[in-house]
Design an enzyme around this catalytic site. Structure first.
Site, short mmCIF file in Angstrom:
data_model
loop_
_atom_site.label_atom_id
_atom_site.label_comp_id
_atom_site.label_asym_id
_atom_site.label_seq_id
_atom_site.Cartn_x
_atom_site.Cartn_y
_atom_site.Cartn_z
N LYS A 90 0.81 -1.23 0.00
CA LYS A 90 0.00 0.00 0.00
C LYS A 90 0.84 1.28 0.00
O LYS A 90 0.41 2.31 -0.50
CB LYS A 90 -0.95 -0.02 1.19
CG LYS A 90 -2.08 -1.02 1.00
CD LYS A 90 -3.25 -0.72 1.92
CE LYS A 90 -4.44 -1.57 1.56
NZ LYS A 90 -4.27 -2.98 1.99
N GLU A 112 -9.83 6.95 3.52
CA GLU A 112 -10.70 6.01 4.20
C GLU A 112 -9.86 4.79 4.54
O GLU A 112 -8.86 4.51 3.88
CB GLU A 112 -11.86 5.60 3.29
CG GLU A 112 -11.56 4.46 2.29
CD GLU A 112 -10.48 4.75 1.27
OE1 GLU A 112 -10.24 5.94 0.98
OE2 GLU A 112 -9.85 3.79 0.77
N SER A 378 1.50 -9.95 -0.78
CA SER A 378 1.17 -8.52 -0.70
C SER A 378 1.57 -7.88 0.63
O SER A 378 1.81 -6.69 0.70
CB SER A 378 -0.32 -8.31 -0.95
OG SER A 378 -1.09 -9.12 -0.07
C1 LIG Z 1 -5.16 -3.99 1.68
C2 LIG Z 1 -4.45 -5.25 1.42
C3 LIG Z 1 -4.84 -6.11 0.38
C4 LIG Z 1 -6.07 -5.88 -0.47
O1 LIG Z 1 -6.02 -4.73 -1.25
P1 LIG Z 1 -5.78 -4.74 -2.82
O2 LIG Z 1 -6.07 -3.35 -3.23
O3 LIG Z 1 -6.71 -5.73 -3.41
O4 LIG Z 1 -4.36 -5.12 -3.05
C5 LIG Z 1 -4.09 -7.25 0.16
N1 LIG Z 1 -3.02 -7.54 0.91
C6 LIG Z 1 -2.62 -6.75 1.93
C7 LIG Z 1 -1.43 -7.14 2.73
C8 LIG Z 1 -3.31 -5.58 2.22
O5 LIG Z 1 -2.92 -4.81 3.23
#
Ligand SMILES: *Cc1c(COP(=O)(O)O)cnc(C)c1O
Length: 400
Positions: A90, A112, A378
């Site tokens: 993010k 948000e 992610s």
């Molecule tokens: C917020 C988040 C997501 C989901 O958000 P996307 O916009 O779909 O990437 C996925 N993995 C992590 C670690 C997150 O913090």
């Protein structure tokens, strides 16, 4: 050549657009006119990439996961977004948007947040850039995600608990939009995923596209070719997936698999699998797939993973699914938990529960033995430890 990228009107096929109140028209229009020239300018590129390198810690490694590969009978590389500053992808987007906000002369930031991960990323870059920041968060989420609330406050952000509706993400987003309507001239709204009115989905996808740009270079070094056979990512709103696939979207040699949160199962009411269970509607200013009832009321989604329980989906992903460019499958809570413990024991990496939904796809895809697979981790699992602990008696078994 056929392209799955956004068209000149801000649509991916039938999805996208900007469905916004009249009062925001000029603000969004200014953003639409200015974002590409600014993003493509030398000064933006220089500052953005310097921060990605020295502040975020990019490039994130592309790690060949040997034991995981053995288990699934293919060559699996993990794109390690979990190693970024603040623990997830993010921050890539938050840094890009705050640099854009400054270049547009904005002096105040709003955002948000659901689980608080995007809120923390925004609070972080606001501290870095010395900008005032208000984060809207549903009152229920403020209680559930106390640690992230404290992190945001320590970083100097004002966390605003939203008491309307179910007091979750959807309500926080409505409140952020309300704020934006009242302060359109000086306020920049940093949206956390590939959602919202055009140009946000494209803006966020471009800012996350650093992920696939790095994958190209790193695969070339590891494998002697710059494309994989398969890409795998989880989808909440879709930003880490968009970044992972960005430079491969129109390359049909590359198979794309997306894991959405099945919750207790797509046949139950407790699910966040928007692409499979949603229908066309408008949410947060875009036409996309939405979890809604017959009257168009949003159905509250459910997933054990707080970062994936969003009732919409980015218009890009709705389009990729509709065109069968991407294969979208639901991964249920238990399947994600199993996959998280498996990665931990096989590779010594504790993934975020969201990322475990990408890992949960590995059992559902048929791979050829020589196939090269890139899966994006992610985020890291520190924030999910309590959840993992609550389920460890069922899943924490040695793998030999
Ligand atoms: C917020 C988040 C997501 C989901 O958000 P996307 O916009 O779909 O990437 C996925 N993995 C992590 C670690 C997150 O913090």
């Amino acid at each position: 050549m056929k392209s799955y990228q956004i068209d000149t009107n801000g649509y991916y096929g039938e999805f996208g657009g900007a469905y916004i109140p009249e009062i925001l028209y000029q603000t969004v229009e200014n953003l639409r006119k200015e974002y590409l020239p600014i993003l493509e300018s030398q000064s933006f590129q220089t500052e953005y990439h310097a921060l990605l390198k020295d502040y975020v810690g990019r490039p994130s490694p592309l790690y060949y996961a040997q034991r995981l590969s053995q288990k699934y009978g293919c060559r699996i590389y993990l794109k390690r977004e979990d190693l970024n500053h603040t623990g997830a992808h993010k921050i890539n987007n938050a840094i890009g948007q705050i640099l854009l906000a400054r270049r547009m002369g904005k002096t105040r930031i709003i955002a948000e947040t659901g689980a608080g991960q995007h809120g923390v990323a925004v609070a972080t870059v606001c501290a870095l850039m010395n900008m005032p920041c208000r984060v809207y968060m549903g009152a229920t989420d403020v209680q559930r995600q106390h640690m992230n609330v404290e992190r945001m406050r320590m970083l100097g952000a004002e966390v605003f608990p939203v008491e309307s509706g179910n007091r979750t993400l959807k309500d926080a987003t409505n409140e952020a939009i309300r704020d934006w309507c009242c302060h359109p001239a000086d306020t920049f709204y940093i949206i956390g995923s590939t959602v919202g009115p055009h140009p946000y989905p494209d803006l966020v996808a471009r800012l996350q596209s650093v992920i696939s740009r790095e994958i190209k270079e790193q695969l070339l070094a590891h494998e002697g070719r710059d494309y994989p056979d398969c890409l795998i990512a989880c989808v909440g709103g879709g930003s880490n997936a968009a970044g992972t696939i960005y430079h491969y979207i129109d390359d049909e040699r590359v198979r794309i698999f997306l894991g959405e949160a099945g919750g207790h199962g797509i046949e139950t009411a407790e699910t966040a699998a928007t692409i499979q269970c949603g229908s066309t509607g408008i949410i947060h200013g875009a036409r996309t797939l939405v979890m809604q009832d017959a009257d168009g009321q949003i159905i509250e989604p459910y997933s054990l993973s707080a970062g994936l329980d969003y009732p919409g989906i980015g218009p890009l992903h709705a389009h990729l699914a509709r065109m069968h460019r991407a294969t979208v499958m639901a991964v249920n809570d238990d399947e994600a938990l199993r996959a998280a413990f498996e990665l931990t024991r096989l590779e010594g990496i504790i993934p975020a529960l969201e990322s475990a939904h990408a890992l949960g796809l590995l059992t559902k895809i048929k791979f050829r033995a020589d196939e090269v697979v890139v899966l994006t981790v992610s985020g890291r699992g520190d924030k999910d430890l309590e959840t993992y602990l609550a389920h460890s008696s069922r899943f924490n078994t040695p793998i030999f």
